[in-house]
Design a protein around this motif. Structure first.
Motif, PDB file in Angstrom:
ATOM      1  N   LEU A 261       0.820  -1.222   0.000  1.00 34.17           N
ATOM      2  CA  LEU A 261       0.000   0.000   0.000  1.00 34.17           C
ATOM      3  C   LEU A 261       0.851   1.269   0.000  1.00 34.17           C
ATOM      4  O   LEU A 261       0.591   2.183  -0.787  1.00 34.17           O
ATOM      5  CB  LEU A 261      -0.966  -0.011   1.175  1.00 34.17           C
ATOM      6  CG  LEU A 261      -2.296  -0.725   0.906  1.00 34.17           C
ATOM      7  CD1 LEU A 261      -3.207  -0.616   2.120  1.00 34.17           C
ATOM      8  CD2 LEU A 261      -2.989  -0.130  -0.307  1.00 34.17           C
ATOM      9  N   PRO A 262       1.892   1.358   0.881  1.00 35.10           N
ATOM     10  CA  PRO A 262       2.719   2.565   0.833  1.00 35.10           C
ATOM     11  C   PRO A 262       3.335   2.777  -0.550  1.00 35.10           C
ATOM     12  O   PRO A 262       3.403   3.912  -1.030  1.00 35.10           O
ATOM     13  CB  PRO A 262       3.804   2.305   1.881  1.00 35.10           C
ATOM     14  CG  PRO A 262       3.191   1.357   2.831  1.00 35.10           C
ATOM     15  CD  PRO A 262       2.275   0.498   2.003  1.00 35.10           C
ATOM     16  N   LEU A 267       2.907   6.383  -5.755  1.00 37.89           N
ATOM     17  CA  LEU A 267       2.737   6.784  -7.147  1.00 37.89           C
ATOM     18  C   LEU A 267       2.026   8.128  -7.262  1.00 37.89           C
ATOM     19  O   LEU A 267       2.226   8.857  -8.206  1.00 37.89           O
ATOM     20  CB  LEU A 267       1.942   5.715  -7.918  1.00 37.89           C
ATOM     21  CG  LEU A 267       2.566   4.315  -7.961  1.00 37.89           C
ATOM     22  CD1 LEU A 267       1.625   3.339  -8.649  1.00 37.89           C
ATOM     23  CD2 LEU A 267       3.914   4.358  -8.678  1.00 37.89           C
ATOM     24  N   VAL A 268       1.179   8.439  -6.252  1.00 38.52           N
ATOM     25  CA  VAL A 268       0.397   9.676  -6.369  1.00 38.52           C
ATOM     26  C   VAL A 268       0.731  10.700  -5.291  1.00 38.52           C
ATOM     27  O   VAL A 268       0.401  11.868  -5.427  1.00 38.52           O
ATOM     28  CB  VAL A 268      -1.119   9.369  -6.316  1.00 38.52           C
ATOM     29  CG1 VAL A 268      -1.560   8.727  -7.615  1.00 38.52           C
ATOM     30  CG2 VAL A 268      -1.458   8.507  -5.131  1.00 38.52           C
ATOM     31  N   LEU A 269       1.407  10.286  -4.211  1.00 40.20           N
ATOM     32  CA  LEU A 269       1.682  11.207  -3.100  1.00 40.20           C
ATOM     33  C   LEU A 269       3.186  11.370  -2.914  1.00 40.20           C
ATOM     34  O   LEU A 269       3.962  10.517  -3.330  1.00 40.20           O
ATOM     35  CB  LEU A 269       1.087  10.654  -1.799  1.00 40.20           C
ATOM     36  CG  LEU A 269      -0.437  10.624  -1.661  1.00 40.20           C
ATOM     37  CD1 LEU A 269      -0.832   9.873  -0.404  1.00 40.20           C
ATOM     38  CD2 LEU A 269      -1.000  12.037  -1.623  1.00 40.20           C
ATOM     39  N   PRO A 270       3.629  12.453  -2.247  1.00 41.92           N
ATOM     40  CA  PRO A 270       5.051  12.558  -1.903  1.00 41.92           C
ATOM     41  C   PRO A 270       5.436  11.451  -0.908  1.00 41.92           C
ATOM     42  O   PRO A 270       4.587  11.004  -0.127  1.00 41.92           O
ATOM     43  CB  PRO A 270       5.171  13.942  -1.266  1.00 41.92           C
ATOM     44  CG  PRO A 270       3.788  14.392  -0.984  1.00 41.92           C
ATOM     45  CD  PRO A 270       2.879  13.654  -1.896  1.00 41.92           C
ATOM     46  N   PRO A 271       6.713  10.995  -0.932  1.00 36.56           N
ATOM     47  CA  PRO A 271       7.130   9.795  -0.189  1.00 36.56           C
ATOM     48  C   PRO A 271       6.733   9.777   1.295  1.00 36.56           C
ATOM     49  O   PRO A 271       6.205   8.774   1.766  1.00 36.56           O
ATOM     50  CB  PRO A 271       8.662   9.812  -0.325  1.00 36.56           C
ATOM     51  CG  PRO A 271       8.955  10.686  -1.466  1.00 36.56           C
ATOM     52  CD  PRO A 271       7.812  11.606  -1.679  1.00 36.56           C
ATOM     53  N   THR A 276       3.137   7.296   5.563  1.00 34.97           N
ATOM     54  CA  THR A 276       2.218   7.372   6.701  1.00 34.97           C
ATOM     55  C   THR A 276       0.810   6.933   6.332  1.00 34.97           C
ATOM     56  O   THR A 276       0.199   6.130   7.035  1.00 34.97           O
ATOM     57  CB  THR A 276       2.147   8.815   7.282  1.00 34.97           C
ATOM     58  OG1 THR A 276       2.728   9.698   6.355  1.00 34.97           O
ATOM     59  CG2 THR A 276       2.829   8.915   8.599  1.00 34.97           C
ATOM     60  N   VAL A 277       0.295   7.447   5.199  1.00 35.07           N
ATOM     61  CA  VAL A 277      -1.057   7.064   4.774  1.00 35.07           C
ATOM     62  C   VAL A 277      -1.117   5.569   4.498  1.00 35.07           C
ATOM     63  O   VAL A 277      -2.016   4.859   4.962  1.00 35.07           O
ATOM     64  CB  VAL A 277      -1.487   7.855   3.515  1.00 35.07           C
ATOM     65  CG1 VAL A 277      -2.828   7.358   3.013  1.00 35.07           C
ATOM     66  CG2 VAL A 277      -1.547   9.337   3.818  1.00 35.07           C
ATOM     67  N   GLY A 278      -0.119   5.075   3.765  1.00 32.99           N
ATOM     68  CA  GLY A 278      -0.079   3.657   3.414  1.00 32.99           C
ATOM     69  C   GLY A 278      -0.003   2.783   4.648  1.00 32.99           C
ATOM     70  O   GLY A 278      -0.713   1.782   4.759  1.00 32.99           O
ATOM     71  N   ALA A 279       0.845   3.171   5.623  1.00 33.26           N
ATOM     72  CA  ALA A 279       0.995   2.373   6.839  1.00 33.26           C
ATOM     73  C   ALA A 279      -0.307   2.349   7.632  1.00 33.26           C
ATOM     74  O   ALA A 279      -0.712   1.307   8.159  1.00 33.26           O
ATOM     75  CB  ALA A 279       2.129   2.929   7.697  1.00 33.26           C
TER      76      ALA A 279
ATOM     77  N   THR B 185       6.147   1.487  10.766  1.00 36.11           N
ATOM     78  CA  THR B 185       5.497   0.246  11.166  1.00 36.11           C
ATOM     79  C   THR B 185       4.440   0.556  12.219  1.00 36.11           C
ATOM     80  O   THR B 185       4.385   1.662  12.734  1.00 36.11           O
ATOM     81  CB  THR B 185       6.517  -0.727  11.758  1.00 36.11           C
ATOM     82  OG1 THR B 185       7.128  -0.093  12.884  1.00 36.11           O
ATOM     83  CG2 THR B 185       7.593  -1.067  10.755  1.00 36.11           C
ATOM     84  N   LYS B 186       3.630  -0.462  12.515  1.00 42.14           N
ATOM     85  CA  LYS B 186       2.570  -0.264  13.511  1.00 42.14           C
ATOM     86  C   LYS B 186       3.186  -0.232  14.918  1.00 42.14           C
ATOM     87  O   LYS B 186       4.081  -1.006  15.208  1.00 42.14           O
ATOM     88  CB  LYS B 186       1.571  -1.413  13.395  1.00 42.14           C
ATOM     89  CG  LYS B 186       0.184  -1.056  13.835  1.00 42.14           C
ATOM     90  CD  LYS B 186      -0.825  -2.024  13.254  1.00 42.14           C
ATOM     91  CE  LYS B 186      -0.740  -3.379  13.896  1.00 42.14           C
ATOM     92  NZ  LYS B 186      -1.660  -4.358  13.327  1.00 42.14           N
TER      93      LYS B 186
END
Lengths: 306, 375
Positions: A261-262, A267-271, A276-279, B185-186
């Motif tokens: 997901l991260p 691909l669309v957000l800054p790293p 954070t969003v992906g995690a 990580t979580k």
């Protein structure tokens, strides 16, 4: 994304799934056969790990430790069933939740009293340390492969036990109609003790094996317990097959989700935002999967009494 | 002269009376994951109180690492027990739930561990003192050290909570943004198989990780078992003495950054380490040193002023007139420490690995948010 990395991540997911299965199979049997919600299942996992760490520490043999962990957890399970659970079968689920929650507190604090608050040391045995090269270019830790192997063997053993043996027949009968099998002369009390001890032993096995990878500490069972409940709800309560499929589904979804997901958001957000969003979304993913499955099949994937 | 003596005596009496009436509330993590951090803060704190022969009442509560529990305990301690000073919180997400409300209500809060960036800059508060470090500090030091060591492409990871984002921000502020990858990580996660596979597949030449308590134990063991051989770096939180006991030889050779080390050479520290070992039969961690310093700071201020006289007590705290076990210690404008950050190496010890002081990473480091604070 290379093929070896994908294979490794898939194995990671399966390995997590297999450990979850060892927890979930006991939970689902106890719930399915005995109609009992056992929150203290995570404490049995912890008992397995602590016994394994202690015995391995004093004898130097991980195999002995593992055996001792399984036996200690099974004995603790039988003792709990005999002393506490028996009084709860006729009661409401809320009473069972309360009583088994109390057991978590008692066992956790008792363990802290005996062993102290610091985590115990338990390491992977030398024979299983290191990594092996797999076809396809992946390199994977041997110990994790061993966990997958043990888990699959246990799954096979449970299928045979439930489908082919007299005990398994009684367990299946107990799931469908407990008054009837009691009337047919089966000793339902000892059947329940055996089922509970079997589930407890599997939880102890999972705790001992995972303890060597992670840390052996008070409260180690509760995070796994939550995932195990997700597994049995997805798989269908009381079903071993459901527990296996649900566990692998949860393990693979969780592992692949939190890694890919991260990257997808990258691909669309800054790293830094993508990570954070992906995690955050990755850690939610299994609950989303559970919600979707429950919306389509409220009774789970493989309900026992279907 | 006689009048002066009289005044001095009166002041002394007032000061000791202040001690007797003063109440300190401690909310810390004593159960569940990460409880060894709270235990060490408490033990260090109470050791200092005992050595000073203080009769100040300390009320200790367990937050079990849950923000909602910490918040309700804080309300209870402030409103019902009427404590003058609150301290003890380990985790930044708990500190964020508790500290702003407490300090705005006029109670002093002294942090023995958490130092979230959100409380160091614009939202700094005159009643909030951090006796440990601003969260970024140890990571900034490690970033600077790794850059100086010629590391090119580290892979960096931390848990997804305020101190985790502070950690990677702090690291990159000194190292630069050119990392092989970064993962959040979580919080509380104990299986890092997926992350380790990802690191191995990257072109990293080293790993920097901030994973306190059980998370660090799990990561280091699993990393050693994976067959990967990139060098590990991290803050002291990933390699305290308790973690090293559980990780074993897998941690040998690892470099970590800390504002304190048990073999730091100063008289206050030697006395602290000896007495801590004698009383608790273990080597103190940095958390214990922070608890010990926090108690000594409070005692030094109580010797000068009564907490009911808030301005005087605040000024007495700000002087930081105590012998810190980490050597030089001073507060910056935002009530956060200005201090040296050291590098330690994990070496073989008696029965288990231990940390050895090997050098200084940054001298007199002040946090990056001080300028935003209006104090």
């Amino acid at each position: 994304m290379t093929l070896p990395l994908f294979i490794e991540q898939l194995l990671n997911g399966v390995q997590l799934g297999v450990t979850l299965f060892l927890m979930a199979s006991g939970l689902t049997l106890v719930f399915g056969v005995m109609g009992l919600i056992n929150l203290a299942h995570g404490s049995l996992y912890m008992i397995g790990a602590f016994t394994c760490a202690t015995v391995t520490g004093s004898t130097g043999s991980f195999a002995l430790g593992l055996g001792a962990g399984v036996i200690a957890a099974a004995l603790a399970g039988a003792l709990i069933e005999w002393s506490v659970m028996r009084r709860l079968y006729a009661r409401d689920h809320l009473d069972q939740v309360l009583a088994t929650f109390a057991l978590i507190l008692i066992i956790s604090e008792g363990t802290r009293y005996l062993f102290g608050g610091a985590p115990l040391w338990l390491d992977v045995p030398d024979a299983l340390s290191g990594a092996v090269a797999l076809p396809g270019g992946a390199v994977y830790p041997l110990y994790r492969l061993a966990i997958i192997g043990v888990g699959l063997l246990v799954a096979l053993g449970l299928f045979l036990l439930i489908a082919r043996t007299r005990l398994g027949m009684q367990i299946r009968a107990g799931e469908s109609d407990r008054e009837m099998i009691a009337a047919l002369g089966v000793n339902i009390a000892s059947l329940y003790t055996i089922v509970f001890a079997l589930g407890a032993g599997l939880a102890g096995l999972a705790g001992a094996m995972v303890g060597a990878l992670q840390s052996v500490r008070v409260g180690m069972g509760e995070p796994v317990l939550i995932l195990a409940f997700v597994v049995i709800v997805i798989g269908g309560i009381g079903s071993i097959r459901g527990a296996l499929v649900g566990a692998v589904l949860v393990g693979v979804t969780d592992t692949l989700g939190r890694i890919f997901l991260p990257e997808l958001f990258g691909l669309v957000l800054p790293p830094s935002e993508a990570t954070t969003v992906g995690a955050s979304l990755g850690s939610m993913l299994i609950y989303l999967v559970m919600a979707v499955i429950l919306a389509i099949r409220p009774q789970g994937l493989f309900p026992a009494n279907a | 002269m006689k009048k002066l003596m009289g005044a001095a005596t009166a002041a002394l009496i007032a000061a000791s009376a202040a001690q007797a009436d003063t109440k300190i509330g401690m909310i810390t993590t004593l159960s569940g994951g990460g409880s060894h951090l709270g235990t060490d803060v408490r033990d260090g704190f109470m050791l200092a109180m005992e050595q000073a022969g203080s009769d100040v009442e300390v009320i200790i509560r367990d937050d079990a690492r849950k923000p909602d529990v910490a918040k309700s305990l804080a309300d209870e301690l402030v409103q019902k027990d009427k404590v003058d000073i609150l301290t003890g919180i380990i985790w930044s997400n708990l500190a964020m739930a508790v500290v702003p409300g407490v300090t705005a209500g006029g109670t002093f809060y002294l942090s023995p561990n958490a130092g979230p960036s959100a409380l160091a800059g614009k939202n700094c508060h005159e009643n909030y003192f951090n006796v440990a470090w601003q969260n970024n500090n140890l990571h900034e030091a490690m970033g600077a050290y790794m850059k100086a060591e010629g590391i090119k492409k580290p892979f960096i990871l931390a848990p997804n909570y305020p101190a985790g984002t502070d950690a990677l921000t702090g690291f990159k502020s000194r190292f630069g943004d050119d990392v092989a990858g970064e993962i959040y990580t979580k919080l509380g996660q104990e299986d890092y198989a997926a992350e380790i596979s990802q690191i191995r597949a990257s072109d990293a030449d080293s790993i920097f990780f901030f994973l306190p308590a059980g998370m660090g134990i799990a990561f280091t063991k699993q990393y050693a078992a994976s067959g990967a051989e990139l060098p590990l770096y991290g803050p002291a939180f990933s390699f305290d003495e308790i973690i090293l006991g559980a990780v074993g030889d897998a941690a040998l050779g690892v470099k970590n950054s800390s504002q304190w080390a048990y073999d730091l050479d100063n008289p206050a520290n030697a006395a602290f380490v000896d007495s801590f070992r004698a009383k608790y039969d273990r080597t103190p961690t940095l958390y214990a040193s922070q608890g010990f310093d926090t108690a000594n700071l409070i005692l030094s201020a109580l010797g000068k002023a009564d907490p009911s006289d808030k301005d005087a007590f605040r000024a007495a705290l700000k002087e930081a007139d105590f012998d810190s076990v980490r050597g030089d210690f001073a507060f910056g404008n935002n009530n956060h420490p200005i201090q040296d950050i050291y590098i330690r190496e994990v070496v073989a010890g008696e029965g288990k690995p231990t940390n050895k002081l090997v050098g200084v990473a940054i001298e007199d480091l002040q946090d990056a948010y001080a300028a935003e604070c209006k104090l």
